[in-house]
Write a protein that holds these residues in place. Sequence first.
Motif, mmCIF file in Angstrom:
data_model
loop_
_atom_site.group_PDB
_atom_site.id
_atom_site.type_symbol
_atom_site.label_atom_id
_atom_site.label_comp_id
_atom_site.label_asym_id
_atom_site.label_seq_id
_atom_site.Cartn_x
_atom_site.Cartn_y
_atom_site.Cartn_z
ATOM 1 N N CYS A 18 -4.347 0.139 -0.040
ATOM 2 C CA CYS A 18 -5.121 -0.957 0.539
ATOM 3 C C CYS A 18 -6.540 -0.417 0.769
ATOM 4 O O CYS A 18 -6.757 0.799 0.755
ATOM 5 N N CYS A 52 0.260 3.002 3.868
ATOM 6 C CA CYS A 52 0.688 2.319 5.098
ATOM 7 C C CYS A 52 1.805 1.309 4.848
ATOM 8 O O CYS A 52 2.380 0.779 5.785
ATOM 9 N N CYS A 83 -6.763 2.412 3.459
ATOM 10 C CA CYS A 83 -6.142 3.722 3.191
ATOM 11 C C CYS A 83 -6.771 4.456 2.013
ATOM 12 O O CYS A 83 -6.559 5.643 1.841
ATOM 13 N N CYS A 105 0.848 -1.199 0.000
ATOM 14 C CA CYS A 105 0.000 0.000 0.000
ATOM 15 C C CYS A 105 0.881 1.245 0.000
ATOM 16 O O CYS A 105 1.850 1.328 0.750
HETATM 17 ZN ZN LIG Z 1 -2.760 1.048 3.479
#
Ligand SMILES: [Zn+2]
Length: 251
Positions: A175, A157, A178, A154
Amino acid sequence: MDFIKLQGVVLKSINIGESDKIITMLTDKFGKIDVVVYGARKSNSKFMASTQQFCYCEFVISKGKSLYNLKQCNIIESFQSILLNLDKLAYGSYFLELIDKLTEKDSVNLSLMGLLLKTLYIITHDEVDLELLKLVFDFKAISLFGNMPYLNGCIKCRKKIEFGYFSVSDGGIYCPKCKENKFAYPINKETLNLLLKIKNIKLENLRDINIDKKTMNYLQEIMSNYIKYYINRDLKSLNLLSQIKNYKEMI
Ligand SMILES: [Zn+2]
């Protein structure tokens, strides 16, 4: 007067005056440059063939007041068979235009020149899926300008993910957590694996990738928007490509 010997591929040309033209080429020594070719459009010009689009030549140029002048040239590979096939011409024109739009004048990028030459050799000499070649070319060309999409997890993150959402404006995959409410293209596990393959594959190994038509169209849309976002301009040759595609789907 100093003469400079270099190698280059002709990206485009414009006619000036009665019989002259200015060619734009991607060269090994100076990157993208404009060169005036006096008398290039006269029927007896020794430069007529070698200053056509796609031609890869060894050129001898001299520096004029504001532009370079062409003095001599020897064709290394003309790639002119591309002109005889509408599909190849449409894709080839797209590759030249994308390189022209991505590059600034006088900035040397030998990797980009290598990518272009390899692509033109493949179009000329191999039977290759041109849509796949475009996808891989797009990915590699944009990556050479520092805009390789982040696919290793991601983008926010950095957690490893098997599927997610591709954001054109942020250059990578989010992801589900996020992504929040940003616009991004859903990417399933299979498509993410394909993107990773496209990222790593060598142009000569394109046969190792199989993409179904629906996924191909989806990835083309993502990559075209990604490129458009970064160059911030339209590519004229994309119109011809989509017209050919629409025509083929009709018949
Ligand atoms: Zn993420």
